[in-house]
Design an enzyme around this catalytic site. Sequence first.
Site, PDB file in Angstrom:
ATOM      1  CE  LYS A 134      -1.836   2.564   3.098  1.00 48.34           C
ATOM      2  NZ  LYS A 134      -1.732   3.894   2.457  1.00 48.34           N
TER       3      LYS A 134
ATOM      4  N   GLY B  39       7.233   4.708   8.352  1.00 49.67           N
ATOM      5  CA  GLY B  39       6.422   5.911   8.559  1.00 49.67           C
ATOM      6  C   GLY B  39       6.664   6.462   9.948  1.00 49.67           C
ATOM      7  CB  SER B  40       4.798   8.910  11.933  1.00 52.38           C
ATOM      8  OG  SER B  40       3.530   8.306  11.951  1.00 52.38           O
TER       9      SER B  40
ATOM     10  N   GLY C  59       3.374   3.673  13.591  1.00 51.21           N
ATOM     11  CA  GLY C  59       4.041   2.392  13.845  1.00 51.21           C
ATOM     12  C   GLY C  59       3.471   1.680  15.067  1.00 51.21           C
TER      13      GLY C  59
ATOM     14  CD  GLU D 123      13.160   3.424   8.581  1.00 55.66           C
ATOM     15  OE1 GLU D 123      13.216   4.263   9.507  1.00 55.66           O
ATOM     16  OE2 GLU D 123      13.137   3.701   7.388  1.00 55.66           O
TER      17      GLU D 123
ATOM     18  CB  CYS E 184      12.954   8.200   8.805  1.00 57.13           C
ATOM     19  SG  CYS E 184      13.736   7.042   7.702  1.00 57.13           S
TER      20      CYS E 184
ATOM     21  CD  GLU F 135      10.743  12.096  12.449  1.00 59.26           C
ATOM     22  OE1 GLU F 135       9.654  11.569  12.744  1.00 59.26           O
ATOM     23  OE2 GLU F 135      11.626  11.520  11.800  1.00 59.26           O
TER      24      GLU F 135
END
Length: 501
Positions: free
Chosen positions: A191, A244-245, A249, A266, A300, A401
């Site tokens: 996706k 992703g974030s 996650g 990740e 990231c 972040e």
Amino acid sequence: MSDLSVELTAPNGVKYTQPTGLWINNEWVKSKSGEKITSINPTDEKEIVSVYAAGPEDVDLAVAAARKAFKDPAWRDMATTGRGELMYRFATLIEQHKETLATIETWDNGKPYSVALNEDLAEVVSTLKYYAGFADKVHGQVIDTTPAKLAYTIREPLGVCGQIIPWNYPLLMAAWKLGPALCTGNTIVLKAAEQTPLSILYLANLIKEVGFPPGVINILNGEGRKAGAALASHLGVDKIAFTGSTTTGREIMKMAAINLKNITLETGGKSPLLIFDDCDLDQAVKWAHIGIMYNQGQVCSATSRILVQEGVYEKFVSAFKEYVSTTSKVGDPFADDTFQGPQVTKAQYERVLSYIESGKHEGATLVSGGEAHKDVGGKGFFIAPTIFSDVKDTMKIFREEVFGPFVVVSSFKTEEEAISRANDTTYGLGSAVFTQNITKAHRVARNIEAGMVWINSSNDSDMRIPFGGVKMSGIGRELGEAGLEAYTNKKAVHVNLGTVL
Ligand code: ADP
Ligand code: MG
């Protein structure tokens, strides 16, 4: 396939056929609900095109196709060398279409075309070739026990793998995930991120041409909370790989618990870059810039917290300011001299601006930037590259972040202080250290809590080297041989040879 594709002309004049459907079982289909998502060009804020968005029913179909393919002898029993050849052909075909793919990536994501073409696409191709080479080199072991027992292991694929990818490197993150999953014989439902749905659909068209059996690779667009959640919580999915974030996650990890899915995550970071008095300052400046300003700061593992020893602090800040102002040219991503394009979406743009406000409000010193960049036709999600110095560890901009062309700089006295402040974070993805003293360099590398340490560089990742984080930056590794671990089980076979007993 008239209503499942549309002829488009990109801003650089490239004409191509943009698929708009869901790629299930090697065919284009509409979403059951008819729902669509609209892709926006972040440079001029105009709509590019709408594409079908998967809902739970479509996810069911894709998972069923992947399950069928997993059991299909055409894939399951394919010679491993043949699997590698198929992947190699996929990489070669992508290479032939790289200008179109890079064009779509730039149009939809905003990254400079030169970067999309020469870096992203080049790495997509080399990552798939690298893993193609592994297809016939993944094998188990014979384990010595006693003469009465033969024991060996088989490296088996996990099964149906759900892969949820982000918008910062749409094609490259797909390649990082497809490569190791395919070479080990898994099947996939991937996706893409709703912010950047287009390039992956063009890639999907190449899958059938290469000759992958139906259902081996299924590609969906759709919203995270609908399609992504349906995939993460699906009982027919054996593994979820996510980039992703950290917040998402955690959600995915919870959903994956429903059937104890194997997971690879990740997630986010606030990676430190430590500059010691004894470094080569020109190198430190150059890499500090790449480490945070590359890809609009949407990386990231970006080294977004710069800690500088007090002996070179003032010198670094002024040299860094100068370097950023001459190198970080903001502009139209299709222009040759552009280093930095727009942020990917309005939401990201506003997020970065809100951190700029926070930095000003909390009393950090604004060295450069600190505002939107409005010189690209007055439109688009452009941000002036922003540096804050004299940043305190308690400030929000030091801790959270930002994911933009935004960096904080602070000074330290001793190595011990540098390490303890570098580690004072919930994250642990990247890190960098600049010193000419090799003993110190390796000592610091050991003491930093991170999945990756760059000594005298930053973020020059390589597909042969494991990538991933510790703490709240993730679970598991991608890339390198380590990436194969994430897609295989070791089955143990015990053989009783003890006929005398
Ligand atoms: P960002 O917040 O930067 O957009 P996310 O981590 O939310 O990043 O998105 C990364 C990927 O995760 C995207 O493909 C997105 O659609 C997907 N995603 C977002 N929310 C969820 C969710 N609740 N469940 C599953 N996937 C999700
Ligand atoms: Mg877009």
